[in-house]
Design a protein around this motif. Structure first.
Motif, short mmCIF file in Angstrom:
data_model
loop_
_atom_site.label_atom_id
_atom_site.label_comp_id
_atom_site.label_asym_id
_atom_site.label_seq_id
_atom_site.Cartn_x
_atom_site.Cartn_y
_atom_site.Cartn_z
N GLU A 159 28.96 53.32 -31.71
CA GLU A 159 27.55 53.44 -32.08
C GLU A 159 27.36 53.56 -33.59
O GLU A 159 26.37 53.07 -34.14
N GLU A 160 28.32 54.17 -34.27
CA GLU A 160 28.25 54.27 -35.73
C GLU A 160 28.49 52.91 -36.38
O GLU A 160 27.84 52.56 -37.37
N PHE A 169 37.70 56.41 -31.46
CA PHE A 169 37.09 55.57 -32.49
C PHE A 169 37.43 54.11 -32.25
O PHE A 169 38.47 53.78 -31.72
N TYR A 204 32.85 55.68 -34.49
CA TYR A 204 32.60 55.39 -33.08
C TYR A 204 31.85 54.05 -32.99
O TYR A 204 31.29 53.55 -33.97
N ASN A 216 29.72 62.21 -32.27
CA ASN A 216 29.36 60.82 -32.52
C ASN A 216 27.97 60.83 -33.13
O ASN A 216 26.97 61.02 -32.44
#
Length: 124
Positions: free
Chosen positions: A80-81, A38, A78, A111
């Motif tokens: 991308e989040e 993360f 993550y 993810n």
């Protein structure tokens, strides 16, 4: 994990103008150990309670002095989040991506920023 708390404890030294509140995300960049998948967190009210009333009670305590103390849950994200949240907002992240995962620290969780639904919702 402890590394998240340590990173949060040092933030006021480097970013004194920032604060923590519901819906705020923090990108730790390279402050976390490389063993963590993360790269940041988002702050939400406590999850898993039976009702909205219970959630609100758990999220705030009034001290005898009359001041309020708010409690937040740090949900690890993550890269991308984090990007999805920055593009589409906190509620979109919670409703479309994180509604399918456990909010506890789980380095094995998928993810959700890489799922087909994220690409459709975010038009990535």
């Amino acid at each position: 994990p402890i590394s998240f708390l340590g990173a949060m404890a040092h933030r006021p030294l480097f970013y004194p103008e920032e604060w923590v509140a519901y819906g705020v995300s923090i990108d730790f960049g390279n402050l976390l150990p490389s063993v963590s998948p993360f790269e940041g967190v988002v702050f939400a009210t406590p999850q898993g309670l039976d009702s909205e009333e219970d959630t609100l009670k758990a999220a705030r305590v009034t001290l005898p002095t009359g001041k309020n103390v708010n409690f937040y849950q740090m949900i690890p994200l993550y890269r991308e989040e984090l990007q999805y949240k920055e593009s589409w907002g906190f509620h979109a992240l919670m409703d479309t991506l994180l509604s399918k995962v456990n909010f506890f620290y789980d380095p094995e969780r998928p993810n959700m920023g890489l799922t087909p639904s994220a690409k459709v919702m975010g038009k990535a």
